[in-house]
Design an enzyme around this catalytic site. Structure first.
Site, mmCIF file in Angstrom:
data_model
loop_
_atom_site.group_PDB
_atom_site.id
_atom_site.type_symbol
_atom_site.label_atom_id
_atom_site.label_comp_id
_atom_site.label_asym_id
_atom_site.label_seq_id
_atom_site.Cartn_x
_atom_site.Cartn_y
_atom_site.Cartn_z
ATOM 1 N N GLU A 28 0.786 -1.228 0.000
ATOM 2 C CA GLU A 28 0.000 0.000 0.000
ATOM 3 C C GLU A 28 0.823 1.287 0.000
ATOM 4 O O GLU A 28 0.416 2.276 -0.602
ATOM 5 C CB GLU A 28 -0.935 0.014 1.230
ATOM 6 C CG GLU A 28 -2.017 -1.049 1.204
ATOM 7 C CD GLU A 28 -3.035 -0.793 0.111
ATOM 8 O OE1 GLU A 28 -3.475 0.350 -0.052
ATOM 9 O OE2 GLU A 28 -3.372 -1.752 -0.616
ATOM 10 N N SER B 67 -47.569 -31.872 38.695
ATOM 11 C CA SER B 67 -47.207 -32.302 40.049
ATOM 12 C C SER B 67 -45.813 -31.864 40.483
ATOM 13 O O SER B 67 -45.474 -31.975 41.663
ATOM 14 C CB SER B 67 -47.310 -33.821 40.147
ATOM 15 O OG SER B 67 -48.643 -34.233 39.946
#
Length: 825
Positions: free
Chosen positions: A90, A482
Site C-alpha cells: 500500500e 405435580s
C-alpha cells in the site's frame, strides 16, 4: 541587446504574474477547501465498532456479535511481518513521506489524462495517511474535490499524530472482506489464526485485500487472489522485507484459507448463546452489544452442554420412534444429477451426526442412498457423490403411525421407503451403513444449574435451533403439574406440619362457587389409600391429598410461597393451582428447586458470570458476595478470607431438608423409581415428576447437593402425549441419562442435614415410630419440638363406608369426604 533584455524582462514579469496568480489561486483553493474540513482531532479518541465476544466458562468462544467484525489490536502487538506486508502493498515510503506521495500523485495524474473519457476507474495514489483521512473523515466519492480534501487532511494528520498511531488506525479500520474489519479479525476469519501465527503467504494475502476484497475472494476468485498475493510477496522482496528464497517458498504455498466453524454449533449452544444475546441487549442496548467490544464470560460448561443436548435429543427420538414413521422430508426427481437437487433441500445443520439423503434404489432388504453433498465456502456444490446403504435393521423402528397398517412390524424396507424419498440418516458402526431418522414432532427443554450460585451450566431449548429459535426453557409457558407439589408441601412443613402428618386420600368434591359447579379432583391411578403421610403424598404424587392440604393451609399462603420461589408472580387462589395448573417456565422451576437444594436461600439464575468492556474493566459481575479479607496486600498470618452470603432466606433450612428427604423417596420408591436412578447413577438424588391433564406435559426435576437438572417434554401446540406418558416415564430417564455421565467421576455426597434436625426411625406406611412389627423403616426428619405420633386410630362404622383402603372412617371424616371441607388428620 536592448531587445533581448526587454524580452527577458517581459518573460520575468509574465512569470512573476503567473507565479503570483498561481500562488493566489492555490491559496484560494486551499482556503476554499480548508473551510469545510472535518475535525481530525476526533481521531485521538477513536473507538471503532468492535466485536462482542461470548465465552464459555472454560474460555472457549461460543458466539460473536457485531455489525463490523473487528478486533482492535494496538500497533505494538502487530508483528513486523504483517506491517511489512501492508507497507509493501500500500505505501512502501510510509515512514519517509509527510502524508503525500508526490511521485505517485504525478503518476496518477498522467494516467487520468491518458484515460480521460474512457470510463476507466482513475488510478489511485493515496498514501496510508490519505486512506485514514478518507476512511475516517470523508466519503468514497470519486472527485478532485474529495482528493484535495483528503490531501489537506493527510498533511494535518501527519503533523498531529505519530506514524505508528496513523498505521494503528489504518490496520484496525480497513475492510478486508468476508465481513472482517481490521487485521486481527481478518486473521481469524480467513485463517483461524492470531496475527502472530501468520506466515509470509498469509500476511501477503491479507495485504492484497484492501484495494478490492471482493475481487480477490479466495473461493470465487481463487486464481486472481493467488496472483495478487504473489504480487504482494514480490513487492516485499523489492522493499527488502523478506529474502528471495523465503519469498519463493511462500509463493509455492496454496491459498490456505480456512473458515473457522461457528462455535455455538460446536458446543450445541445456540439456544444458550441467543439467551445471552437477549440479556446483553436488554441490559446495555443495541449499540453496546454490536459495537461495544464486550467480553462476556458465561456460565456454560461445554461438556455438560453437549451431554444435555445428546440426552435430550435421545429422549425425543425414543418417544417419537415409538409412535411410528410419518414419511419422508420431501421427494425429488432422480433424473439427471440428484446431488445438485438434494443440495437445494434445506437441512438442519445443528443435528449431528444426521445427514440428509435421497433414496436411489430400494428393495426388500435395503435401500441405496445418496448423501447430501457439501457446499464449499463460495457456495458451490461439491462434485463428489457419497453413496450409502440403509439395511432392514435401520428401518425396523418405523412401524406405520396411521392407517390400516398402524403399529405393524416392518419386514421389508419397501414398506417404508421409495426411490426419490428425501430422508435423514445417521451413520452406523458398519462403514457405509446408515439408520433411518426422522425429526421428532415432540419438543421440550433441559436446564442444568448450580444450586448454590444459580449458574446455568447447560441449557437446550429444543430439538434444533435451525428448525425453531423458540427457547422452550425460558419462553415456553407450560403447566408444571405435580412438579409444583413440593412447594405446597413445603408451605405446610414450614407452618407446623411434619412429614408424618396424615392427610385423607379419599374422594372429595369442591364447590367452586356460583356458575363454576363442583370440582372432583382425581388421582392419576383413580384409586385411594385413605389416611396417608405427607411423605406418601409427595412420593406417589397424590392429587386429592394435595388438594386437601392446600384447602387446609389456604391458597393465599401457597401463592405467597410460589411468589417467594419465583415460580409464579401472582398465583390465583383456586385449589386446582395447587396441582400445578398455572403456567410457568422450566427455568423458573429449576431455579425454585435450586433454592430448596441450597437450604432455602434465594437463588438468582444467571447465564453470565461477568462482563468486561473493551478496556478490560469489569462492568457486571453475578457473584455479589462480600469477601472479607480478600483485600490484604500480603500474608501476615491473618485469618483466611471469608465469603459473606447476604442472600434472603426464603425457606427454613430445616424445612428445605425435610422436603428434600421426601423427594429422595420419590426417586427411590415413588413415581420416579422406574427410571433407574438408584441402579444406574448410584448417588443421593432427590426429585419430583410432573404430569398434566391428559398427559400433555411431562416434567422431572432432579437434584444432588451440587447440581439441579430439569426436563420438560411436550408438543409446542399442546396435545396428549399418550396414556402412561408421565414425567416418570418420559422426562425422568432423560435426567437419569444426564446424571449418569455428569456424576460418573463424582463422589456420592449425601444431602447436608442442618443443625436442629432430628432423624427418627419411623414406619414408612404409618409415619409412627418404628416398632418390632414395622415392615419398612426409614429415617424421617423432624424439627425441634416435633416428633412422629406414637399411635393413631381410624374409627369406622359397621357397614365399612370407608372405601377401598379397608378401614372404617369416623363420622367427622365422613362429613369431610362428602362436603370437601378439611379432611386433614
Amino acid at each position: 541587446m536592448k531587445l533581448i533584455l526587454r524580452f527577458f524582462g517581459f518573460l520575468f514579469a509574465a512569470g512573476t504574474i503567473v507565479f503570483v496568480v498561481g500562488v493566489a489561486t492555490a491559496a484560494g483553493v486551499l482556503w476554499h477547501f480548508s473551510k469545510g474540513l472535518p475535525d481530525y482531532s476526533q481521531l485521538k479518541d477513536y473507538e471503532p465498532p468492535v466485536i462482542t465476544r461470548v465465552h464459555a466458562s472454560d474460555g472457549s468462544l461460543i458466539a460473536e456479535y457485531a455489525r463490523e467484525r473487528r478486533l482492535y489490536i494496538p500497533i505494538q502487538a502487530v508483528p513486523k511481518l504483517v506491517i511489512d506486508a501492508f507497507l509493501a502493498a500500500e505505501d512502501k515510503n510510509f515512514y519517509e513521506h509527510g502524508g503525500l506521495d508526490f511521485i505517485g500523485i504525478a503518476r496518477a495524474a498522467v494516467s487520468y489524462v491518458e484515460n480521460f473519457g474512457s470510463n476507466r476507474h482513475p488510478q489511485g495514489a493515496s498514501t496510508i495517511t490519505q486512506q485514514v483521512a478518507k476512511n475516517f473523515l470523508l466519503s468514497n466519492e470519486v472527485s478532485f474535490s474529495r482528493k484535495i480534501k483528503e490531501a489537506l487532511l493527510a498533511l494535518k494528520i501527519e503533523r498531529t499524530y505519530s506514524k505508528d498511531k496513523i498505521l494503528e488506525l489504518y490496520l484496525n479500520e480497513i475492510y478486508l472482506g468476508l465481513g472482517a474489519y481490521g487485521i486481527a479479525s481478518a486473521s481469524l476469519t480467513y485463517f483461524d489464526k492470531s496475527v502472530h501465527e501468520l506466515t509470509i503467504a498469509d500476511a501477503a494475502y491479507l495485504a492484497a485485500l484492501p484495494k478490492a476484497p471482493n475481487n480477490y475472494n479466495p473461493f470465487r476468485q481463487h486464481d486472481r487472489a493467488l496472483e495478487r498475493r504473489n504480487w504482494v510477496i514480490d513487492r516485499m522482496v523489492e522493499a527488502g522485507f523478506v529474502k528471495p528464497d523465503d519469498a519463493e517458498k511462500a509463493k509455492k504455498q496454496p491459498l490456505a484459507v480456512t473458515r473457522k466453524p461457528t462455535s455455538a454449533h460446536v458446543f450445541a449452544a445456540e439456544y444458550f448463546a441467543e439467551e445471552v444475546r437477549r440479556e446483553i441487549l436488554d441490559r446495555y442496548g443495541e449499540k453496546k452489544l454490536y459495537e461495544g467490544g464486550l467480553s462476556v464470560r458465561t456460565t456454560l460448561d461445554p461438556k455438560l452442554q453437549m451431554l444435555a443436548r445428546k440426552v435430550l435429543l435421545a429422549g425425543f427420538e425414543r418417544y417419537d420412534e415409538a409412535h411410528g414413521w410419518r414419511g419422508p422430508v420431501s421427494r425429488i426427481d432422480l433424473s439427471g444429477d440428484w446431488g445438485v437437487k438434494l443440495a437445494d433441500v434445506k437441512s438442519l445443520s445443528d443435528v449431528q451426526p444426521w445427514r440428509l439423503a435421497v433414496v436411489l434404489e430400494v428393495n426388500a432388504q435395503s435401500a441405496r442412498i445418496g448423501l447430501q453433498p457439501a457446499r464449499d465456502a463460495g457456495g458451490f456444490v461439491s462434485k463428489e457423490r457419497e453413496i450409502g446403504i440403509i439395511p432392514l435393521d435401520g428401518v425396523k423402528w418405523a412401524k406405520a403411525a396411521e392407517g390400516s397398517a398402524r403399529g405393524k412390524a416392518i419386514t421389508k424396507v419397501t414398506q417404508v421407503l421409495s426411490a426419490g424419498d428425501v430422508v435423514y440418516v445417521s451413520p452406523e458402526k458398519t462403514q457405509g451403513h446408515y439408520r433411518l431418522q426422522q425429526v421428532p414432532e415432540v419438543s421440550g427443554a433441559i436446564v442444568a444449574m448450580d444450586p448454590t450460585t444459580g449458574r446455568v451450566l447447560a441449557m437446550v431449548g429444543g430439538f434444533s435451533y435451525d428448525q425453531s429459535q423458540f427457547n422452550r426453557a425460558t419462553q415456553a409457558l407450560r403447566q408444571p403439574g405435580s412438579s409444583f407439589k413440593p412447594f405446597v408441601y413445603a408451605a405446610a412443613l414450614d407452618n407446623g406440619y411434619t412429614p408424618s402428618t396424615l392427610v385423607l386420600d379419599a374422594p372429595i368434591e369442591i364447590d367452586q362457587g356460583p356458575g363454576l359447579g363442583v370440582w372432583k379432583p382425581e388421582n392419576y391411578e383413580n384409586n385411594f389409600y385413605g389416611p396417608s403421610t405427607l411423605r406418601f403424598g409427595i412420593e406417589h404424587s397424590r392429587n386429592v391429598m394435595t388438594v386437601r392440604l392446600a384447602q387446609d393451609i389456604g391458597m393465599p399462603l401457597i401463592a405467597d410461597y410460589a411468589k417467594r420461589f419465583g415460580i409464579y408472580d401472582n398465583l390465583p387462589p383456586y385449589l386446582s393451582f395447587a396441582l400445578g395448573a398455572g403456567e410457568t417456565t422450566l427455568m423458573r422451576m429449576v431455579t425454585a428447586y435450586s433454592m430448596i437444594d441450597d437450604g432455602g436461600r434465594r437463588v438468582k439464575p444467571t447465564l453470565i458470570d461477568r462482563i468486561q468492556d473493551r478496556y478490560g474493566h469489569t462492568i457486571y459481575k453475578h457473584d455479589d458476595r462480600e469477601c472479607r479479607g480478600c483485600d490484604a496486600k500480603k500474608w501476615e498470618n491473618q485469618s483466611e478470607p471469608t465469603l459473606i452470603d447476604h442472600r434472603q432466606q426464603v425457606l427454613d433450612p430445616m424445612t428445605a431438608y425435610q422436603i428434600t428427604s421426601i423427594m429422595e423417596g420419590v426417586v427411590l420408591r415413588g413415581t420416579a423409581a422406574g427410571a433407574g436412578f438408584q441402579k444406574e447413577v448410584g448417588k443421593p438424588i432427590a426429585g419430583k415428576t410432573g404430569t398434566t391433564n391428559e398427559e400433555k406435559d411431562a416434567w422431572f426435576i432432579g437434584f444432588t447437593p451440587d447440581i439441579v437438572v430439569g426436563v420438560y417434554m411436550g408438543y409446542d401446540k399442546p396435545k396428549p402425549l399418550g396414556r402412561g406418558m408421565t414425567g416418570g416415564r418420559l422426562a425422568a430417564p432423560i435426567v437419569k441419562d444426564f446424571m449418569k455421565v455428569a456424576l460418573a467421576d463424582k463422589p456420592a455426597v449425601p444431602f447436608r442435614v442442618p443443625p436442629g434436625i432430628k432423624l427418627i426411625r419411623v414406619d414408612l406406611k404409618t409415619g409412627q415410630r418404628a416398632g418390632p412389627e414395622s415392615r419398612k423403616v426409614i429415617l424421617e426428619a423432624f424439627k425441634p419440638g416435633t416428633a412422629p405420633p406414637d399411635s393413631y386410630s381410624v374409627i369406622g362404622d359397621n357397614d365399612n363406608r370407608g372405601g377401598s383402603w379397608g378401614a372404617a372412617v369416623s363420622p367427622d371424616a365422613e362429613r369431610a369426604v362428602r362436603s370437601g371441607t378439611g379432611g386433614l388428620y
